[in-house]
Design an enzyme around this catalytic site. Structure first.
Site, PDB file in Angstrom:
ATOM      1  N   ASN A  93       0.828  -1.195   0.000  1.00  0.00           N
ATOM      2  CA  ASN A  93       0.000   0.000   0.000  1.00  0.00           C
ATOM      3  C   ASN A  93       0.880   1.269   0.000  1.00  0.00           C
ATOM      4  OD1 ASN A  93      -1.549   2.165   0.941  1.00  0.00           O
ATOM      5  ND2 ASN A  93      -2.955   0.779   2.010  1.00  0.00           N
ATOM      6  N   GLY A 128      -0.022   4.349   0.259  1.00  0.00           N
ATOM      7  CA  GLY A 128      -0.441   5.277   1.316  1.00  0.00           C
ATOM      8  C   GLY A 128       0.279   4.957   2.620  1.00  0.00           C
ATOM      9  N   LYS A 129       0.407   3.646   2.922  1.00  0.00           N
ATOM     10  CA  LYS A 129       1.072   3.254   4.165  1.00  0.00           C
ATOM     11  C   LYS A 129       2.570   3.573   4.104  1.00  0.00           C
ATOM     12  CE  LYS A 129      -0.691  -0.118   6.760  1.00  0.00           C
ATOM     13  NZ  LYS A 129      -1.019  -1.480   7.203  1.00  0.00           N
ATOM     14  N   ASP A 136       0.187  -4.371  12.005  1.00  0.00           N
ATOM     15  CA  ASP A 136      -1.164  -4.901  11.853  1.00  0.00           C
ATOM     16  C   ASP A 136      -2.070  -4.047  12.732  1.00  0.00           C
ATOM     17  OD1 ASP A 136      -2.887  -6.784  10.593  1.00  0.00           O
ATOM     18  OD2 ASP A 136      -3.224  -7.687  12.550  1.00  0.00           O
ATOM     19  N   SER A 137      -3.242  -3.735  12.214  1.00  0.00           N
ATOM     20  CA  SER A 137      -4.088  -2.793  12.941  1.00  0.00           C
ATOM     21  C   SER A 137      -5.551  -3.118  12.730  1.00  0.00           C
ATOM     22  CB  SER A 137      -3.794  -1.375  12.468  1.00  0.00           C
ATOM     23  OG  SER A 137      -4.016  -1.265  11.080  1.00  0.00           O
ATOM     24  N   PHE A 183      -9.528   6.316   5.111  1.00  0.00           N
ATOM     25  CA  PHE A 183      -9.916   5.018   4.559  1.00  0.00           C
ATOM     26  C   PHE A 183     -10.573   4.199   5.674  1.00  0.00           C
ATOM     27  CE2 PHE A 183      -6.929   2.012   6.534  1.00  0.00           C
ATOM     28  CZ  PHE A 183      -6.093   2.915   7.166  1.00  0.00           C
ATOM     29  N   GLY A 184     -10.966   2.968   5.348  1.00  0.00           N
ATOM     30  CA  GLY A 184     -11.493   2.043   6.360  1.00  0.00           C
ATOM     31  C   GLY A 184     -12.645   2.654   7.159  1.00  0.00           C
ATOM     32  N   ASP A 230     -12.520   5.256   9.085  1.00  0.00           N
ATOM     33  CA  ASP A 230     -12.280   6.667   9.429  1.00  0.00           C
ATOM     34  C   ASP A 230     -13.562   7.509   9.476  1.00  0.00           C
ATOM     35  OD1 ASP A 230      -9.598   6.495   9.886  1.00  0.00           O
ATOM     36  OD2 ASP A 230      -8.989   7.188   7.910  1.00  0.00           O
ATOM     37  N   LYS A 252      -4.287  13.624  11.505  1.00  0.00           N
ATOM     38  CA  LYS A 252      -4.591  12.231  11.866  1.00  0.00           C
ATOM     39  C   LYS A 252      -3.286  11.446  12.065  1.00  0.00           C
ATOM     40  CE  LYS A 252      -5.993   7.755  10.374  1.00  0.00           C
ATOM     41  NZ  LYS A 252      -6.394   6.818   9.343  1.00  0.00           N
TER      42      LYS A 252
HETATM   43  P1  IMP Z   1      -4.135  -3.329   8.117  1.00  0.00           P
HETATM   44  O1  IMP Z   1      -3.434  -3.426   9.414  1.00  0.00           O
HETATM   45  O2  IMP Z   1      -3.519  -2.269   7.229  1.00  0.00           O
HETATM   46  O3  IMP Z   1      -4.300  -4.649   7.458  1.00  0.00           O
HETATM   47  O4  IMP Z   1      -5.590  -2.748   8.426  1.00  0.00           O
HETATM   48  C1  IMP Z   1      -6.641  -3.574   8.837  1.00  0.00           C
HETATM   49  C2  IMP Z   1      -7.962  -2.875   8.721  1.00  0.00           C
HETATM   50  O5  IMP Z   1      -8.224  -2.138   9.906  1.00  0.00           O
HETATM   51  C3  IMP Z   1      -8.094  -1.863   7.587  1.00  0.00           C
HETATM   52  O6  IMP Z   1      -8.469  -2.487   6.391  1.00  0.00           O
HETATM   53  C4  IMP Z   1      -9.199  -0.954   8.120  1.00  0.00           C
HETATM   54  O7  IMP Z   1     -10.452  -1.528   7.892  1.00  0.00           O
HETATM   55  C5  IMP Z   1      -8.924  -0.955   9.608  1.00  0.00           C
HETATM   56  N1  IMP Z   1      -8.034   0.171   9.973  1.00  0.00           N
HETATM   57  C6  IMP Z   1      -6.772   0.095  10.451  1.00  0.00           C
HETATM   58  N2  IMP Z   1      -6.270   1.318  10.662  1.00  0.00           N
HETATM   59  C7  IMP Z   1      -7.231   2.188  10.298  1.00  0.00           C
HETATM   60  C8  IMP Z   1      -7.292   3.620  10.266  1.00  0.00           C
HETATM   61  O8  IMP Z   1      -6.356   4.366  10.596  1.00  0.00           O
HETATM   62  N3  IMP Z   1      -8.455   4.130   9.820  1.00  0.00           N
HETATM   63  C9  IMP Z   1      -9.514   3.387   9.425  1.00  0.00           C
HETATM   64  N4  IMP Z   1      -9.510   2.056   9.416  1.00  0.00           N
HETATM   65  C10 IMP Z   1      -8.368   1.457   9.856  1.00  0.00           C
END
Ligand code: IMP
Length: 207
Positions: free
Chosen positions: A9, A11-12, A74-75, A157-158, A160, A180
């Site tokens: 990604n 963006g990341k 991972d988040s 995204f996600g 947010d 943010k």
């Molecule tokens: P990953 O750790 O990048 O795989 O993120 C896992 C999922 O957690 C993402 O697809 C989002 O759905 C959600 N997520 C994680 N961090 C954020 C954020 O900063 N904003 C919004 N959603 C998030």
């Protein structure tokens, strides 16, 4: 020196560049590289039972594959009224290949009878640092908020657009990216990881 950020990604990758400048201000001549530079790298299955297990699996696999120092994260979103859901399943809450809109819809549906004072939640992030065959460290950051009743804002995204920081009175999607990125769960995790990352840069670069 090259450090691999275990993501495809862009963006990341940009966010990691921002966090390096913010928390490791000394210029070490580091080049952050995403997995797009390794088109043949196999995908890591995120089947751990915690953010930490998934972050460490990604970090170690990527370090062994590339032979370089790696930062992986991972988040996800942890909602109190849903016993911690969607948690590690955040990206696929409403099914494999779910869109952000579908996940938001499912979250709103599951919270429809929950009053504002019980809609507390936090974003969590674990950042893991690895070199080949070695997890150097893992650090967790969280960011508290509440889940709104409708999506608001176009940034981010996600989840947010649903995640309201009560101290600011805005969703993450209503905040400028740099605001943010300074207060997020990833920033809090990176802040804790920064001195160990710096120590390993010095070790590898023999500074
Ligand atoms: P990953 O750790 O990048 O795989 O993120 C896992 C999922 O957690 C993402 O697809 C989002 O759905 C959600 N997520 C994680 N961090 C954020 C954020 O900063 N904003 C919004 N959603 C998030």
């Amino acid at each position: 020196m090259k450090i691999i950020i275990a993501t495809h990604n862009i963006g990341k990758l940009q966010e990691m560049n921002f966090l390096f400048t913010e928390f490791i201000p000394k210029n070490y001549n580091i080049n952050l590289v995403s997995l797009n530079k390794y088109p043949d790298i196999p995908e890591v299955i995120e089947d751990g039972d915690s953010f930490q297990a998934n972050a460490e699996k990604k970090a170690l696999f990527t370090a062994n594959y590339t032979g370089e120092m790696v930062i992986a994260d991972d988040s996800g979103l942890v909602v109190d009224a849903l016993n911690g859901e969607p948690g590690i399943f955040s990206s696929r809450y409403s099914g494999e290949n779910a869109t952000d809109e579908q996940n938001i819809e499912k979250l709103l549906e599951n919270l429809k009878d929950i009053p504002e004072e019980l809609r507390t939640a936090h974003f969590a992030c674990v950042i893991s640092i690895a070199t080949p065959n070695n997890i150097i460290g893992s650090f967790k950051g969280i960011c508290n908020g509440i889940i709104g009743t409708k999506p608001q804002g176009d940034n981010g995204f996600g989840y947010d657009p649903l995640f309201i920081r009560t101290d600011i009175g805005k969703t993450f999607a209503e905040l400028p990216h740099d605001v943010k990125n300074r207060i997020s769960h990833r920033a809090r995790a990176f802040e804790k990881a920064a001195s160990l990352i710096e120590k390993n840069i010095k070790l590898i670069e023999k500074i």
